[in-house]
Scaffold this motif. Structure first.
Motif, short mmCIF file in Angstrom:
data_model
loop_
_atom_site.label_atom_id
_atom_site.label_comp_id
_atom_site.label_asym_id
_atom_site.label_seq_id
_atom_site.Cartn_x
_atom_site.Cartn_y
_atom_site.Cartn_z
N LYS B 440 38.81 61.73 58.35
CA LYS B 440 38.45 63.28 57.73
C LYS B 440 37.31 63.91 57.67
CE LYS B 440 41.93 62.36 53.88
NZ LYS B 440 41.34 61.59 52.68
N PHE B 441 36.23 62.79 57.89
CA PHE B 441 35.04 63.22 58.12
C PHE B 441 34.39 62.65 59.76
CE2 PHE B 441 35.26 61.44 53.79
CZ PHE B 441 34.92 62.66 53.11
N ALA B 442 35.04 62.12 60.34
CA ALA B 442 34.66 62.00 61.74
C ALA B 442 36.00 61.90 62.63
CB ALA B 442 34.06 60.72 62.02
N PRO B 443 36.40 62.92 62.95
CA PRO B 443 37.84 63.33 63.67
C PRO B 443 38.11 62.32 64.91
CG PRO B 443 37.13 65.33 62.94
CD PRO B 443 35.81 64.46 62.52
N ASN B 444 37.00 62.01 65.67
CA ASN B 444 37.40 61.34 66.77
C ASN B 444 37.59 59.81 66.55
OD1 ASN B 444 34.76 60.64 66.04
ND2 ASN B 444 34.02 60.34 68.22
N LEU B 445 37.37 59.46 65.28
CA LEU B 445 37.33 58.05 65.03
C LEU B 445 38.59 57.20 65.50
CD1 LEU B 445 35.66 55.68 63.61
CD2 LEU B 445 37.15 56.06 61.71
N LYS B 446 39.61 57.85 65.07
CA LYS B 446 40.99 57.20 65.67
C LYS B 446 41.14 56.69 66.89
CE LYS B 446 43.78 58.73 61.51
NZ LYS B 446 44.89 59.61 61.05
N SER B 447 40.79 57.78 67.87
CA SER B 447 40.99 57.62 69.30
C SER B 447 39.96 56.76 69.80
CB SER B 447 41.11 58.93 70.00
OG SER B 447 39.72 59.60 69.79
N ALA B 448 38.73 56.56 68.96
CA ALA B 448 37.87 55.84 69.65
C ALA B 448 37.98 54.33 69.36
CB ALA B 448 36.64 56.23 68.99
N ILE B 449 39.19 53.89 68.55
CA ILE B 449 39.11 52.57 68.14
C ILE B 449 39.78 51.72 69.13
CG2 ILE B 449 40.26 51.00 66.34
CD1 ILE B 449 40.11 53.21 64.32
N ILE B 450 39.32 50.54 69.70
CA ILE B 450 39.84 49.80 70.38
C ILE B 450 40.44 48.65 69.88
CG2 ILE B 450 39.33 48.28 72.55
CD1 ILE B 450 36.50 49.86 72.95
N HIS B 451 39.65 47.98 68.94
CA HIS B 451 40.32 46.91 67.97
C HIS B 451 39.82 47.16 66.66
CE1 HIS B 451 40.66 44.60 71.73
NE2 HIS B 451 39.19 45.02 72.06
N ARG B 452 40.68 46.40 65.76
CA ARG B 452 40.68 46.51 64.32
C ARG B 452 40.67 45.35 63.79
NH1 ARG B 452 44.28 50.86 60.83
NH2 ARG B 452 45.46 48.93 60.39
N GLN B 453 39.86 44.98 62.88
CA GLN B 453 39.98 43.66 61.98
C GLN B 453 40.02 44.11 60.61
OE1 GLN B 453 36.76 40.98 61.59
NE2 GLN B 453 37.87 39.08 61.58
N VAL B 454 40.97 43.78 59.76
CA VAL B 454 41.11 44.20 58.41
C VAL B 454 40.95 42.96 57.68
CG1 VAL B 454 42.46 45.53 56.76
CG2 VAL B 454 42.68 46.23 59.30
N LEU B 455 40.37 42.92 56.56
CA LEU B 455 40.32 41.95 55.78
C LEU B 455 40.31 42.17 54.42
CD1 LEU B 455 36.79 40.41 57.58
CD2 LEU B 455 39.25 39.41 57.80
N THR B 456 41.43 41.54 53.58
CA THR B 456 41.79 41.64 52.32
C THR B 456 40.99 40.77 51.42
OG1 THR B 456 43.43 40.41 52.26
CG2 THR B 456 44.02 42.47 52.93
#
Lengths: 395, 529
Positions: B440-456
């Motif tokens: 919402k604050f940085a709209p280009n973020l989604k397309s810039a993501i190559i990999h994602r690590q989510v830690l709960t």
């Protein structure tokens, strides 16, 4: 980016060495020319033009404006006459100086306070329940200081105002070739001089008018280095250099009362209640622990210290703002906070905090000086402030 | 192999997190023969850097440094072992209305920006800073002190209490009162006494909720705020930095110092149990069955694992077991690590700029944070979470391939006790929420993501053994601090089992990459030697 002053288009164009420095969040010039010598000389010999816009300025108005100022300032504001300007420190509840500046009575219920530090919150805290508005007009008012023996002649040529009758520490409303201005006979140099206050939008115009009108009188834009020498000669304090604001001090020992800064004359204990009154009354009764005094370094002694290493004496080329210990018989009894070579008095002078019992005028002391990387002690003596008391300043 | 398993050490440290390594280094420096056993393939515990995706290195869990004790840096000569702290310059708080609030490192710039939002706050800020300086000064000696037991009449405890009493007495009335307020108030209430600018209050109060299952309006959070103010870098309070190479760089430096002093560090060596004979620790048993002997065993694990897993609870006093069960972990934060093809472009401050070298805080208002907490209170992760984001590759270019970036998002709240429990779908939904909130604050973020690590918090528990995923090895709540951390009577790094000690962040003074627990434990162990 830091802020620039309303005169920036003109000052920047004149800067020869891009010697910028900070002042209250603004960039200002240390000197316009590569060396500040001529700029200092203009203060004492012709007229120097100094951009002092970064000063904090507060417009205080309303039925209780006088009451508020009388409450926060140690001076008796009920005695402030229309168009009078007063120099004043102000204190916290412990009677320690927070800041110093000038207060001008523009009208019955209208004042302008200048300050070296932001004071909006402090003023609001003290205004609770009062019928008063406090407006920060720091950015909307430009200020230029015209200082030196020809300053009056310059203004007389361009301003519609009765400058011959304008007394020291009084102000007048004027028109400078169509620019509405307030002219106060004030300054930070100990010389004949004026400060001109205009709407920030008219600043560049004012600058041009002054330069045009002042050319024949040797008008010279001057930076902070020149001003610094003049203000030391005039024995005028600088916040965060000569004293630490009670609002910034981290330990009590860093704070000073007006009595300890040679400003006892501003404290009117007998007036109505004001912030710090009880503590100041106690201190006056007890006698302050410190005094603020001049120091005159003994030339022969300095010459001797340099001669010992085979050098001629070296004097500071700019005013220094570091702390130099002052000794009496090998024991530190104080510290100098500002010093310079006075080109006018031909003396190496400094301003110092001294333990009261060593503050008697003429007391022989030693000041630390560094000669060829080694710390030495030059002989000196305690002197009266100001070093320079010019007749024309008040005449 | 047989001789090795027979080998005997002066001290075995269980857990190669930074506190375990600090304790080991101090013990080795004192001439003891020390072995560190780390379950994972890499030392550091939660202060670890890993190349999670090829070319992209992340501070997987803990991501900034400020609290690391200067005496540890000096004693262990960490700069010589590669410690390098780089400045983290600013904090940018983007606002929903398209504006922003920025806290710049430069005083004049910071003031100018704050003045834009509130002239009064611009002045209050300096005064507040001075108060917090005094408070940090007031608490600083406590951090370096073994907590005295207030119920004990032993000369040492009385001496410690006396010192403490004199210290507080010396503060003076006003500072003592301010400290009392900090100890009891909520961070929101405390800050509201000073400021009116919402994003300023929210961004500051966020320091008070990090790692706790509390909201900015919960009493006690003001202390956590102070805890974050106590960090010093080069003598300046409240200075935050980024360790070159990520937080693993700090652990590596400490490990290198420990090795130089003669300590041995073994990775992929999981300890299953502390061997206790006649009420006294004599060694450890590894998961592979190996037994190692030592005169002293030190656990850097949290109080739950230290007392209830490494020991047999039957050998412990009932009240201790009960105490450990009551000790509040309640992990409340998650971490999202992103590999990016380009820098995020913030609508409020477009393009590349100094703001990308600092922190980006998603904390527009106190209400925003409190609502984020509301979700968590009832067992959900925040639909609009608080986030503290940094882009380490902007500070240390070695963290990502040239032109690419890594982004670290600390996220709160992600409750350990999620309704229905954590699973892969919930983890991904949480990751999506984080990315959506930031985008919402940085709209280009989604397309810039190559990999994602989510830690709960559950992942943190599984990966590095933090019970319930609490990043501080137990909440920094008032009832769990100082002589109560982790438990009354057992706050001096000792345990009911002789020669078995604790040195993790679950002991005083607690969490953050501080190392103080490890150092104080080593001091106490050497005192008993």
């Amino acid at each position: 980016m830091l802020k620039v002053t309303p005169f920036h288009p003109r000052t920047a164009a004149l800067s020869q060495g891009q010697a910028w420095r900070r002042w209250a969040g603004h960039t200002v010039l240390s000197s316009y020319e590569l060396y500040h010598d001529r700029e200092y000389s203009a203060i004492r010999n012709a007229a120097a033009m100094i951009d002092v816009s970064p000063l904090y300025k507060y417009a205080i108005a309303g039925a209780d404006a006088e009451r508020l100022l009388d409450r926060v300032l140690p001076r008796d504001m009920t005695k402030a006459k229309l168009h009078q300007v007063m120099y004043t420190p102000w204190c916290d509840a412990a009677g320690k100086v927070i800041d110093d500046g000038t207060v001008s009575r523009l009208d019955d219920q209208q004042f302008r306070l200048t300050a070296a530090d932001p004071n909006l919150r402090w003023l609001h805290h003290n205004a609770v329940g009062m019928d008063v508005t406090i407006e920060d007009v720091s950015d909307s008012i430009a200020a230029v200081s015209l200082q030196g023996p020809t300053s009056r002649d310059i203004l007389k040529g361009i301003a519609e105002a009765d400058l011959d009758t304008l007394r020291f520490f009084r102000l007048t409303h004027a028109s400078i070739q169509g620019i509405p201005a307030t002219i106060s006979r004030t300054g930070y140099t100990g010389d004949l001089g004026y400060e001109i206050w205009v709407d920030a939008g008219r600043a560049v115009e004012l600058w041009d008018r002054l330069i045009d009108g002042g050319e024949a009188y040797g008008i010279t834009p001057a930076g902070i280095l020149a001003l610094d020498i003049a203000r030391i000669e005039a024995g005028l304090l600088m916040i965060e250099v000569d004293y630490v604001s009670a609002h910034h001090a981290l330990i009590e020992a860093q704070t000073s009362s007006p009595y300890e800064l040679g400003l006892g004359w501003t404290v009117k204990l007998e007036k109505g209640p004001f912030v710090g009154q009880a503590a100041l009354a106690q201190e006056k009764h007890r006698g302050p622990a410190w005094q603020f005094r001049g120091i005159e370094v003994d030339w022969e002694s300095l010459e001797q210290l340099y001669a010992e290493v085979g050098l001629p004496p070296k004097i500071p080329t700019v005013a220094w703002r570091t702390s130099a210990p002052i000794y009496v018989q090998g024991v530190q009894v104080g510290y100098a906070t500002s010093g310079c070579w006075s080109p006018l008095l031909k003396k190496y002078i400094a301003m110092a905090h001294l333990e009261s019992r060593y503050a008697r005028l003429g007391t022989p002391v030693h000041m630390e000086v560094t000669v060829e990387h080694r710390r030495k002690e030059a002989m000196a003596q305690v002197a009266k402030l100001p070093f320079l008391d010019l007749e024309r300043r008040r005449a | 192999m047989a001789t090795r398993s027979m080998s005997s050490y002066d001290a075995i440290v269980i857990g190669g997190g930074h506190n375990g390594l600090v304790a080991a280094a101090y013990l080795a420096k004192a001439g003891k023969r020390v072995l560190v056993l780390e379950r994972r393939h890499v030392v550091g515990g939660a202060a670890v850097s890993e190349e999670v995706f090829p070319g992209f290195t992340f501070s997987v869990f803990s991501y900034v440094v400020s609290l690391l004790r200067p005496e540890i840096i000096r004693d262990l000569e960490l700069p010589r072992h590669g410690l390098q702290i780089l400045p983290l310059e600013s904090t940018l708080t983007p606002l929903p209305n398209g504006d922003y609030f920025a806290a710049w490192a430069d005083h004049d710039q910071a003031r100018q920006e704050l003045y834009r939002h509130s002239p009064k706050d611009a002045e209050a800020y300096d005064e507040f800073g001075r108060l917090m300086h005094h408070m940090a000064m007031a608490v600083k000696p406590i951090i370096g002190m073994v907590p005295p037991d207030p119920t004990s009449l032993s000369p040492k405890d009385l001496l410690g209490l006396g010192r403490l009493g004199r210290h507080f007495h010396g503060l003076g009335d006003d500072k003592f009162c301010a400290l009392f307020k900090l100890m009891t108030m909520s961070s929101a209430d405390f800050l509201e006494e000073w400021f009116e600018c919402e994003p300023l209050k929210a961004t500051k109060s966020a320091s008070g909720i990090i790692g706790t299952f509390l909201g900015p309006r919960s009493p006690g959070t003001a202390y956590v705020l102070l805890h974050h103010y106590m960090g010093e870098i080069d003598g300046a309070f409240r200075a935050w930095g980024f360790a070159k190479g990520g937080t693993g760089g700090i652990s590596e430096a400490i490990a290198s110092a420990a090795r130089t002093f003669g300590a041995e560090i073994r990775t992929e060596a999981e300890v299953s149990q502390v061997i206790v004979k006649n009420g006294r620790a004599s060694g450890v048993a590894l998961a592979d069955g190996t037994e190692l002997k030592a005169k002293v065993v030190v656990s850097a694990l949290d109080p739950n694992l230290t007392f209830l897993k490494l020991l047999d609870p039957h050998e412990l006093p009932d009240d201790l077991v009960k105490g450990v069960r009551q000790f509040k972990f309640r992990g409340s934060s998650g971490k999202v690590n992103l590999a990016l093809s380009e820098l995020p472009d913030f609508t409020c401050m477009p393009g590349r700029g100094p703001h990308l070298r600092g922190a980006i805080s998603i904390s527009p208002s106190i209400d925003y944070l409190e609502r984020a907490y509301d979700d968590a209170k009832y067992g959900e992760f925040s639909r609009q979470p608080y986030m503290d984001v940094i882009i380490p590759s902007m500070i240390d270019p070695h963290m990502a391939p040239p032109g690419k970036h890594v982004m670290s998002c600390f996220v709160q709240y992600a409750p350990y006790q999620l309704n229905g429990g954590w699973n892969d779908a919930k983890r991904e939904a949480f990751g999506d929420t984080v990315v959506d909130t930031l985008a919402k604050f940085a709209p280009n973020l989604k397309s810039a993501i190559i990999h994602r690590q989510v830690l709960t918090p559950k992942d943190m528990e599984d990966m590095v053994g933090l019970t319930e995923g609490n990043i501080f090895q137990g909440e920094l709540a008032l009832q769990q601090l100082f002589f109560l951390r982790p438990l009354p009577q057992w706050a001096k790094y000792r345990t009911p089992v002789r020669r078995f000690y604790q040195c993790g962040a679950g002991t005083h003074p607690g969490g953050g990459i501080m190392g103080a627990s490890g150092r104080l434990a080593a001091v106490e162990i050497l005192r008993d030697w």
